[in-house]
Motif scaffolding. Structure first.
Motif, mmCIF file in Angstrom:
data_model
loop_
_atom_site.group_PDB
_atom_site.id
_atom_site.type_symbol
_atom_site.label_atom_id
_atom_site.label_comp_id
_atom_site.label_asym_id
_atom_site.label_seq_id
_atom_site.Cartn_x
_atom_site.Cartn_y
_atom_site.Cartn_z
ATOM 1 N N LEU A 82 0.826 -1.205 0.000
ATOM 2 C CA LEU A 82 0.000 0.000 0.000
ATOM 3 C C LEU A 82 0.865 1.262 0.000
ATOM 4 O O LEU A 82 0.596 2.208 -0.754
ATOM 5 C CB LEU A 82 -0.941 0.004 1.212
ATOM 6 C CG LEU A 82 -1.827 1.234 1.357
ATOM 7 C CD1 LEU A 82 -2.708 1.440 0.137
ATOM 8 C CD2 LEU A 82 -2.679 1.118 2.614
ATOM 9 N N LYS A 83 1.904 1.260 0.816
ATOM 10 C CA LYS A 83 2.804 2.415 0.885
ATOM 11 C C LYS A 83 3.419 2.687 -0.492
ATOM 12 O O LYS A 83 3.473 3.833 -0.936
ATOM 13 C CB LYS A 83 3.905 2.165 1.924
ATOM 14 C CG LYS A 83 4.854 3.336 2.108
ATOM 15 C CD LYS A 83 5.882 3.035 3.193
ATOM 16 C CE LYS A 83 6.873 4.162 3.338
ATOM 17 N NZ LYS A 83 7.883 3.875 4.365
ATOM 18 N N ASN A 84 3.850 1.641 -1.178
ATOM 19 C CA ASN A 84 4.418 1.810 -2.523
ATOM 20 C C ASN A 84 3.383 2.356 -3.496
ATOM 21 O O ASN A 84 3.707 3.203 -4.330
ATOM 22 C CB ASN A 84 5.012 0.491 -3.027
ATOM 23 C CG ASN A 84 6.305 0.156 -2.306
ATOM 24 O OD1 ASN A 84 7.000 1.042 -1.810
ATOM 25 N ND2 ASN A 84 6.618 -1.126 -2.222
ATOM 26 N N ARG A 85 2.158 1.880 -3.394
ATOM 27 C CA ARG A 85 1.081 2.382 -4.259
ATOM 28 C C ARG A 85 0.863 3.878 -4.044
ATOM 29 O O ARG A 85 0.666 4.631 -4.987
ATOM 30 C CB ARG A 85 -0.237 1.658 -3.941
ATOM 31 C CG ARG A 85 -0.578 0.582 -4.922
ATOM 32 C CD ARG A 85 -1.856 -0.102 -4.566
ATOM 33 N NE ARG A 85 -3.009 0.597 -5.093
ATOM 34 C CZ ARG A 85 -4.260 0.250 -4.806
ATOM 35 N NH1 ARG A 85 -4.509 -0.767 -4.019
ATOM 36 N NH2 ARG A 85 -5.267 0.924 -5.320
ATOM 37 N N ILE A 86 0.894 4.288 -2.778
ATOM 38 C CA ILE A 86 0.653 5.696 -2.430
ATOM 39 C C ILE A 86 1.827 6.566 -2.881
ATOM 40 O O ILE A 86 1.632 7.625 -3.484
ATOM 41 C CB ILE A 86 0.391 5.855 -0.923
ATOM 42 C CG1 ILE A 86 -0.951 5.207 -0.562
ATOM 43 C CG2 ILE A 86 0.443 7.307 -0.508
ATOM 44 C CD1 ILE A 86 -1.187 5.033 0.926
ATOM 45 N N LEU A 87 3.051 6.114 -2.595
ATOM 46 C CA LEU A 87 4.232 6.923 -2.900
ATOM 47 C C LEU A 87 4.534 7.010 -4.398
ATOM 48 O O LEU A 87 5.046 8.014 -4.874
ATOM 49 C CB LEU A 87 5.459 6.378 -2.159
ATOM 50 C CG LEU A 87 5.512 6.646 -0.662
ATOM 51 C CD1 LEU A 87 6.707 5.925 -0.047
ATOM 52 C CD2 LEU A 87 5.585 8.140 -0.374
ATOM 53 N N TYR A 88 4.244 5.952 -5.129
ATOM 54 C CA TYR A 88 4.687 5.894 -6.525
ATOM 55 C C TYR A 88 3.535 5.839 -7.509
ATOM 56 O O TYR A 88 3.671 5.310 -8.605
ATOM 57 C CB TYR A 88 5.621 4.689 -6.725
ATOM 58 C CG TYR A 88 6.756 4.702 -5.735
ATOM 59 C CD1 TYR A 88 7.722 5.710 -5.759
ATOM 60 C CD2 TYR A 88 6.839 3.744 -4.736
ATOM 61 C CE1 TYR A 88 8.749 5.740 -4.809
ATOM 62 C CE2 TYR A 88 7.868 3.761 -3.795
ATOM 63 C CZ TYR A 88 8.802 4.764 -3.845
ATOM 64 O OH TYR A 88 9.815 4.804 -2.916
ATOM 65 N N LYS A 89 2.395 6.423 -7.137
ATOM 66 C CA LYS A 89 1.251 6.407 -8.060
ATOM 67 C C LYS A 89 1.393 7.421 -9.167
ATOM 68 O O LYS A 89 2.060 8.385 -9.104
ATOM 69 C CB LYS A 89 -0.064 6.607 -7.316
ATOM 70 C CG LYS A 89 -0.193 7.950 -6.613
ATOM 71 C CD LYS A 89 -1.544 8.067 -5.972
ATOM 72 C CE LYS A 89 -1.616 9.421 -5.238
ATOM 73 N NZ LYS A 89 -2.865 9.713 -4.724
#
Length: 191
Positions: A184-191
């Protein structure tokens, strides 16, 4: 700076999920306990409001509990006294961490007290009722009556879930939760 607000049911594991992001976390429950221990001005206000229940400094949690159990409306009065102090601490936390790319706001009444701003990303922690109950019973201050009263002052879980940008499943298995938070963190940071 990205601000993530963590919401969910009492005992759903919001604080555990918040820590897994590996970013600075503002934990409102922890701040309230510090206020009870250290804030004499707050103590005086609570003592004046509840002279039958609040008598010692630092404030003992069981005094707050007795006050709420004696009259459910006392919770509103307590929130009215505590909330402005917590909000100020939250604003200081945000300012102190303004250079961070991500911060986590672990605030049980985030939506209820209209603390969330339009640019906040809201994450709903979803857990099974049976697991939540098991988790709550592990707490040393577990009190079913208090939990029922607190839930009356909260928005419905379906509303919180609807208002959330993301849902994270908490099955109370550490590795599984860590993996879900990382994705989830990766989705948020790298969207």
């Amino acid at each position: 700076m990205i601000k993530i607000g963590i919401v969910g049911d009492i005992g759903s594991g919001k604080s555990f999920v918040a820590k897994q992001f590996g970013s600075p976390v503002f934990n409102a429950d922890y701040e309230v306990s510090k206020i009870y221990k250290n804030d004499k001005k707050c103590f005086k206000k609570l003592k004046n409001a509840f002279p039958k229940h609040i008598s010692t400094f630092p404030i003992k949690k069981n005094e707050i509990t007795r006050s709420i159990l004696s009259n459910q409306n006392n919770l509103k009065k307590i929130i009215k006294i505590i909330h402005p102090i917590v909000r100020k601490k939250m604003n200081n936390f945000i300012f102190k961490n303004k250079k961070k790319n991500l911060i986590i706001l672990d605030i049980p009444l985030l939506l209820e007290n209209k603390i969330n701003k339009k640019n906040y990303i809201i994450v709903f922690v979803d857990a099974k009722k049976k697991e939540i109950t098991k988790n709550l019973k592990k707490r040393k201050n577990y009190n079913q009556k208090i939990i029922k009263i607190l839930k009356k002052f909260q928005l419905s879980l379906s509303y919180k879930k609807k208002k959330s940008d993301f849902t994270i499943k908490n099955n109370f298995k550490i590795e599984s939760v860590k993996k879900n938070v990382k994705m989830l963190k990766n989705r948020i940071l790298y969207k």
